[in-house]
Design a protein around this motif. Structure first.
Motif, PDB file in Angstrom:
ATOM      1  N   VAL A 186       0.853  -1.189   0.000  1.00 17.14           N
ATOM      2  CA  VAL A 186       0.000   0.000   0.000  1.00 17.14           C
ATOM      3  C   VAL A 186       0.888   1.238   0.000  1.00 17.14           C
ATOM      4  N   ARG A 187       0.538   2.224  -0.833  1.00 18.72           N
ATOM      5  CA  ARG A 187       1.316   3.469  -0.875  1.00 18.72           C
ATOM      6  C   ARG A 187       1.371   4.126   0.493  1.00 18.72           C
ATOM      7  N   PHE A 188       2.547   4.592   0.850  1.00 17.87           N
ATOM      8  CA  PHE A 188       2.782   5.276   2.123  1.00 17.87           C
ATOM      9  C   PHE A 188       2.380   4.404   3.317  1.00 17.87           C
ATOM     10  N   ALA A 189       2.627   3.105   3.206  1.00 23.61           N
ATOM     11  CA  ALA A 189       2.211   2.165   4.258  1.00 23.61           C
ATOM     12  C   ALA A 189       2.810   2.537   5.610  1.00 23.61           C
ATOM     13  N   ARG A 190       4.077   2.895   5.640  1.00 23.26           N
ATOM     14  CA  ARG A 190       4.703   3.229   6.927  1.00 23.26           C
ATOM     15  C   ARG A 190       4.039   4.443   7.566  1.00 23.26           C
TER      16      ARG A 190
END
Length: 134
Positions: A63-67
């Motif tokens: 997922v984009r920008f998961a962190r």
């Protein structure tokens, strides 16, 4: 907890693996004996140790920008609704990684395992003694 989460995610990277036949990119895969409560990133207790299920939690690295999403969800207490966390109960989990050997943490100790393994509950493996309250 949040500081530890940020420190870990900043220094690590997601891993490619197959979980129960599904290719995944994961920051974290956790499997614990018995279902943990509350649902979310940091469960605090288990109502039962002998329900025969694993509490499986995965943080999706695809997922984009998961962190960033996971940290914000922890801070705002909205993790249980996040697309980044996959939490489920299962009787077993089949894990396959591209490596022949993998180092994982088992009960807080690092172990070397083959690149393909199954995590399951051995219902005969845990003996619990309860005092008689007479």
């Amino acid at each position: 907890m949040v500081i530890g989460l940020i420190h870990t995610l900043r220094r690590s990277h997601p891993h490619e693996m197959t979980v129960d036949g599904e290719p995944r990119t994961l920051w974290l895969l956790f499997a614990g004996n018995g279902r943990y409560l509350p649902k979310g990133f940091a469960p605090t207790h288990r109502p039962s140790l002998d329900d025969g299920l694993l509490d499986v939690r995965m943080i999706d690295g695809a997922v984009r920008f998961a962190r960033t999403r996971i940290v914000l969800a922890v801070l705002t207490r909205t993790l249980r609704w996040s697309r980044v966390l996959d939490a489920r109960a299962a009787s077993q989990v089949h894990v396959s990684l591209p490596e022949d050997q993998v180092r994982i943490s088992v009960d807080g100790e690092v172990r070397q395992l083959p690149g393909e393994f199954v995590i399951r509950v051995d219902r005969r493996g845990l003996v619990v003694y309860v005092p008689d309250h007479r």
